[in-house]
Design a protein around this motif. Structure first.
Motif, mmCIF file in Angstrom:
data_model
loop_
_atom_site.group_PDB
_atom_site.id
_atom_site.type_symbol
_atom_site.label_atom_id
_atom_site.label_comp_id
_atom_site.label_asym_id
_atom_site.label_seq_id
_atom_site.Cartn_x
_atom_site.Cartn_y
_atom_site.Cartn_z
ATOM 1 N N ASP A 324 0.833 -1.207 0.000
ATOM 2 C CA ASP A 324 0.000 0.000 0.000
ATOM 3 C C ASP A 324 0.863 1.250 0.000
ATOM 4 N N ARG A 325 1.944 1.202 0.776
ATOM 5 C CA ARG A 325 2.830 2.361 0.864
ATOM 6 C C ARG A 325 3.471 2.660 -0.485
ATOM 7 N N HIS A 326 3.918 1.625 -1.165
ATOM 8 C CA HIS A 326 4.540 1.829 -2.479
ATOM 9 C C HIS A 326 3.534 2.439 -3.455
ATOM 10 N N GLN A 327 2.326 1.913 -3.459
ATOM 11 C CA GLN A 327 1.294 2.438 -4.358
ATOM 12 C C GLN A 327 0.969 3.887 -4.016
ATOM 13 N N ARG A 328 0.851 4.196 -2.713
ATOM 14 C CA ARG A 328 0.559 5.566 -2.292
ATOM 15 C C ARG A 328 1.679 6.510 -2.713
ATOM 16 N N CYS A 329 2.906 6.076 -2.527
ATOM 17 C CA CYS A 329 4.038 6.936 -2.884
ATOM 18 C C CYS A 329 4.089 7.194 -4.384
ATOM 19 N N ARG A 330 3.835 6.174 -5.190
ATOM 20 C CA ARG A 330 3.820 6.379 -6.640
ATOM 21 C C ARG A 330 2.743 7.387 -7.021
ATOM 22 N N GLU A 331 1.596 7.294 -6.383
ATOM 23 C CA GLU A 331 0.509 8.220 -6.701
ATOM 24 C C GLU A 331 0.865 9.656 -6.297
ATOM 25 N N ILE A 332 1.478 9.808 -5.122
ATOM 26 C CA ILE A 332 1.871 11.149 -4.664
ATOM 27 C C ILE A 332 2.913 11.749 -5.594
ATOM 28 N N LEU A 333 3.901 10.975 -5.973
ATOM 29 C CA LEU A 333 4.913 11.462 -6.899
ATOM 30 C C LEU A 333 4.286 11.898 -8.220
ATOM 31 N N ALA A 334 3.292 11.141 -8.668
ATOM 32 C CA ALA A 334 2.604 11.496 -9.912
ATOM 33 C C ALA A 334 1.842 12.811 -9.768
ATOM 34 N N ILE A 335 1.201 13.017 -8.623
ATOM 35 C CA ILE A 335 0.465 14.269 -8.387
ATOM 36 C C ILE A 335 1.430 15.450 -8.352
ATOM 37 N N GLN A 336 2.535 15.293 -7.636
ATOM 38 C CA GLN A 336 3.530 16.369 -7.565
ATOM 39 C C GLN A 336 4.043 16.735 -8.955
ATOM 40 N N ALA A 337 4.434 15.712 -9.719
ATOM 41 C CA ALA A 337 5.001 15.970 -11.039
ATOM 42 C C ALA A 337 3.966 16.595 -11.978
ATOM 43 N N ALA A 338 2.724 16.132 -11.897
ATOM 44 C CA ALA A 338 1.680 16.698 -12.751
ATOM 45 C C ALA A 338 1.428 18.161 -12.412
ATOM 46 N N GLY A 339 1.452 18.483 -11.107
ATOM 47 C CA GLY A 339 1.246 19.865 -10.706
ATOM 48 C C GLY A 339 2.348 20.774 -11.211
ATOM 49 N N LEU A 340 3.592 20.348 -11.045
ATOM 50 C CA LEU A 340 4.711 21.170 -11.496
ATOM 51 C C LEU A 340 4.741 21.270 -13.017
ATOM 52 N N ALA A 341 4.424 20.174 -13.709
ATOM 53 C CA ALA A 341 4.374 20.209 -15.170
ATOM 54 C C ALA A 341 3.323 21.203 -15.645
ATOM 55 N N GLY A 342 2.181 21.211 -14.954
ATOM 56 C CA GLY A 342 1.134 22.172 -15.323
ATOM 57 C C GLY A 342 1.589 23.606 -15.148
ATOM 58 N N ARG A 343 2.298 23.903 -14.057
ATOM 59 C CA ARG A 343 2.773 25.260 -13.823
ATOM 60 C C ARG A 343 3.852 25.644 -14.856
ATOM 61 N N LEU A 344 4.734 24.707 -15.172
ATOM 62 C CA LEU A 344 5.785 24.970 -16.153
ATOM 63 C C LEU A 344 5.184 25.213 -17.538
ATOM 64 N N GLU A 345 4.185 24.404 -17.884
ATOM 65 C CA GLU A 345 3.540 24.531 -19.192
ATOM 66 C C GLU A 345 2.783 25.852 -19.290
ATOM 67 N N HIS A 346 2.059 26.212 -18.227
ATOM 68 C CA HIS A 346 1.238 27.429 -18.249
ATOM 69 C C HIS A 346 2.084 28.691 -18.352
ATOM 70 N N THR A 347 3.197 28.732 -17.626
ATOM 71 C CA THR A 347 4.037 29.928 -17.607
ATOM 72 C C THR A 347 4.992 29.993 -18.796
ATOM 73 N N ALA A 348 5.109 28.875 -19.526
ATOM 74 C CA ALA A 348 6.045 28.792 -20.645
ATOM 75 C C ALA A 348 7.465 29.120 -20.204
ATOM 76 N N ALA A 349 7.785 28.783 -18.960
ATOM 77 C CA ALA A 349 9.137 29.021 -18.449
ATOM 78 C C ALA A 349 10.131 28.124 -19.182
ATOM 79 N N ALA A 350 11.353 28.621 -19.286
ATOM 80 C CA ALA A 350 12.379 27.866 -20.020
ATOM 81 C C ALA A 350 12.925 26.700 -19.227
ATOM 82 N N GLY A 351 12.794 26.744 -17.904
ATOM 83 C CA GLY A 351 13.349 25.667 -17.106
ATOM 84 C C GLY A 351 12.959 25.784 -15.650
ATOM 85 N N LEU A 352 13.563 24.922 -14.843
ATOM 86 C CA LEU A 352 13.282 24.873 -13.412
ATOM 87 C C LEU A 352 14.597 24.993 -12.652
#
Length: 636
Positions: A324-352
């Motif tokens: 359960d912990r492994h599955q939860r961690c994979r899901e959290i990592l996916a949420i974090q990455a999706a959120g940051l990808a959305g912010r990067l895409e929206h701002t059209a920033a060149a990098g992080l």
């Protein structure tokens, strides 16, 4: 105590139609539940007679003896606050009802008929019984006493959160279970007397029904189903017993037992009430004035004498089961990455841009940053990892930061901040040998300034590294590591971060995995004070403010359930009794409360970041509190 009650579900050995034998089994199990300190125990459907008596239910002798046995079982409850909930056939106005009896203190307090009668395949209950919807009476005369009878009964112990409703088997399977209405009118406990037979996969479906109904109604739900000693002419009964609490299964027995069986679990009714008040959709479901109920008073019921460790996990943010912990961690990592990808895409920033210290938080942030770039089809060197050695940096953390960026393939820069900090000390007239808050915060703000300016220089965004635990305690420098352009860790507690990094390490190449493992093993430190003569970390955060595993425990119960400090301390003593003395727990709780109240001003201007669980501290939606709020009431 503190709203905790122990609930029990009992599966008795039965003989079809042998009321005397059945009564003895129910009495035995009732006494066992009372000895355990249970507030209530529920038995299966028609447990006085057995569910599979068929047309024998029409026999007056069986009806009369069942009622006599019910009175005897009620007498067994005299002198005990434990409530017994059991089933029998009841004749009222020439109709026969499949009924639950609720007994306490030597008396039957109420009778609840079954609402939905199955009449398909192997079940023909309408052949013998009448639906509770057809009940015209509201009372039943029982040996000169008037007993409430109906579908609208709530049973309540005055002055306590102990309030329950009852439904019977098929009621739960219906489109609109009676328990939903009872919950809306105040029942925090729901009991189900069942006689559901076993078919392939049905036990899992029944379990999910119970779990989901407890989640939907924000309640504790207890079910006891008829056991193997029912008739096996056409079907087999397994005797499943289930206890769920707000979507979480607390206890389940082993089915197909050929002996008396009893399970028990502890529930926190105060907590359920707090959740109902904070879940706005609960009370909006149906106008309360449209639902009429009768409240049946109970005598005092026993509070749980103690609580089980299983109900009170020491690390509430971290699933105990590794899968359960492994599955939860994979899901959290996916949420974090999706959120940051959305912010990067929206701002059209060149990098992080990420400040990489070689510690837990910055490691997670750079892992998420690289994954977000992958999601957008960008190379790993879109991320600029920056290590900023200062007066407290150690060789271990520096080397890990350098290796981490190399193995991930990010762009990398190293900027030593010591010369700039010394200049700033000179500008301020601060003695660099005075290692006070000025000495520490000059370094934290210098790092943030460099990261922000690098982001401007490269057209990028600064990715924040601060976690939920630090935000709660204010363990960050205002306008230093407190600030970023997107804070990917802002709703992740410190106790969970190690497991998130461990999840990545398990799937990483050996070189990267080795670095991640060493980062996980490194003590938590801001590294703002000089290291020891041996070059090791001197400034360990948890030695200064207390263990994060305690602070995260406090934060969980304080925020999610609004628990009072006395209750939080009690829960912590139960969960951590084998590791921390009570005095230490209470001192750390005082530290938590003081810092939580004093540091709200930092939270009021924290940057955006993704919410990954039920607890977060964003001032825009999750937690709104005045910066001047006083902690005195909570410190009493």
């Amino acid at each position: 105590m503190f709203g905790f009650y122990r609930l029990a579900a009992a599966i008795p050995q039965l003989r079809c139609g042998d009321v005397v034998y059945n009564l003895a089994q129910l009495q035995t199990l009732y006494r066992r539940a009372a000895e355990l300190g249970a507030a209530a125990v529920v038995f299966p459907e028609l447990s006085i007679t057995g569910y599979t008596c068929g047309d024998l239910f029409q026999q007056e002798r069986l009806q009369r003896r069942a009622l006599e046995a019910a009175l005897t079982l009620a007498e067994t409850t005299a002198g005990s606050g434990t409530v017994a909930i059991f089933g029998l056939p009841v004749v009222c106005r020439e109709a026969l009802f499949n009924t639950a009896a609720i007994a306490q203190g030597g008396k039957i307090r109420g009778l609840v008929p079954k609402s939905y009668l199955p009449n398909y395949r192997e079940f023909y209950e309408k052949r013998q019984f009448t639906s509770g919807f057809q009940l015209a009476e509201t009372e039943f005369q029982l040996e000169g006493r008037t007993v409430p009878f109906g579908l609208d009964l709530l049973f309540e112990a005055a002055g306590t959160p102990f309030c329950f409703g009852v439904e019977i088997c098929e009621d739960l399977w219906s489109v609109l279970p009676p328990s939903s209405t009872l919950a809306l009118r105040g029942a925090r406990l729901l009991f189900n007397l069942s006689a559901s037979p076993e078919l392939a996969t049905k036990a899992a479906y029944r379990r999910e029904l119970v779990r989901q109904q407890s989640a939907r109604t924000l309640s504790a739900y207890v079910l006891a189903a008829a056991g193997v000693h029912e008739s096996t002419s056409d079907v087999v009964f397994g005797g499943q017993a289930l206890i769920a609490d707000n979507g979480r299964l607390l206890a389940e027995n082993q089915r197909f037992q050929r002996r008396n069986d009893l399970i028990a679990a502890d529930v926190d009714l105060q907590r359920l009430g707090a959740l109902r008040r904070s879940e706005s959709s609960f009370l909006e479901a149906v106008p309360l004035a449209a639902i009429a109920v009768r409240q049946i008073p109970l005598g005092p019921v026993p509070a749980a004498p103690d609580i089980t460790r299983a109900y009170n996990p020491p690390r509430p943010f971290v699933p105990a089961d590794s899968a359960d912990r492994h599955q939860r961690c994979r899901e959290i990592l996916a949420i974090q990455a999706a959120g940051l990808a959305g912010r990067l895409e929206h701002t059209a920033a060149a990098g992080l841009v990420v400040g990489v210290s070689g510690g837990l938080d910055s490691t997670l942030a750079v892992l998420v940053a690289v994954e977000s770039c992958r999601l957008l089809g960008k190379p790993a060197d879109t991320v600029l990892g920056v290590t900023l050695p200062g007066f407290g940096s150690t060789g271990r953390t520096h080397d890990n930061a350098v290796k981490l960026c190399r193995y991930l393939g990010t762009a990398f820069r190293e900027i030593d901040i010591r010369a700039a900090c010394r200049q700033h000390f000179a500008d301020l007239g601060h003695d660099p040998e005075c290692h006070n808050v000025v000495y520490e915060n000059v370094q934290a703000r210098e790092r943030t300034q460099i990261l922000m300016d690098l982001a401007n220089q490269t057209g990028g965004l600064v990715v924040g590294t601060g976690d939920l635990s630090e935000i709660a305690l204010g363990w960050n420098t205002y306008n230093g590591d407190h600030m970023s352009m997107y804070a990917v860790n802002c709703s992740i507690p410190k106790t969970l971060i190690r497991y998130l990094i461990e999840t990545v390490a398990q799937e990483a190449p050996p070189d990267l995995a080795a670095v991640l493992d060493d980062i996980i093993a490194t003590p938590v430190s801001p590294e703002l004070l000089p290291p020891s003569a041996a070059g090791t970390i001197q400034q360990e955060t948890e030695k200064l403010i207390g263990p994060y595993e305690l602070h995260d425990f406090f934060l969980y119960h304080f925020l999610k359930y609004g628990a009072e400090p006395d209750k939080i301390a009690y829960l912590a003593r139960q969960a951590w009794h084998d590791r921390y003395p009570a005095e230490f727990i209470e001192a750390t709780l005082r530290t938590f409360l003081k810092r939580f109240f004093r540091q709200q001003f930092k939270r009021n201007c924290m940057p955006d970041g993704p919410k990954v669980g039920s607890i977060a501290l964003s001032p825009r939606g999750d937690w709104r509190m005045p910066s001047e709020a006083m902690a005195s009431l909570w410190l009493e």
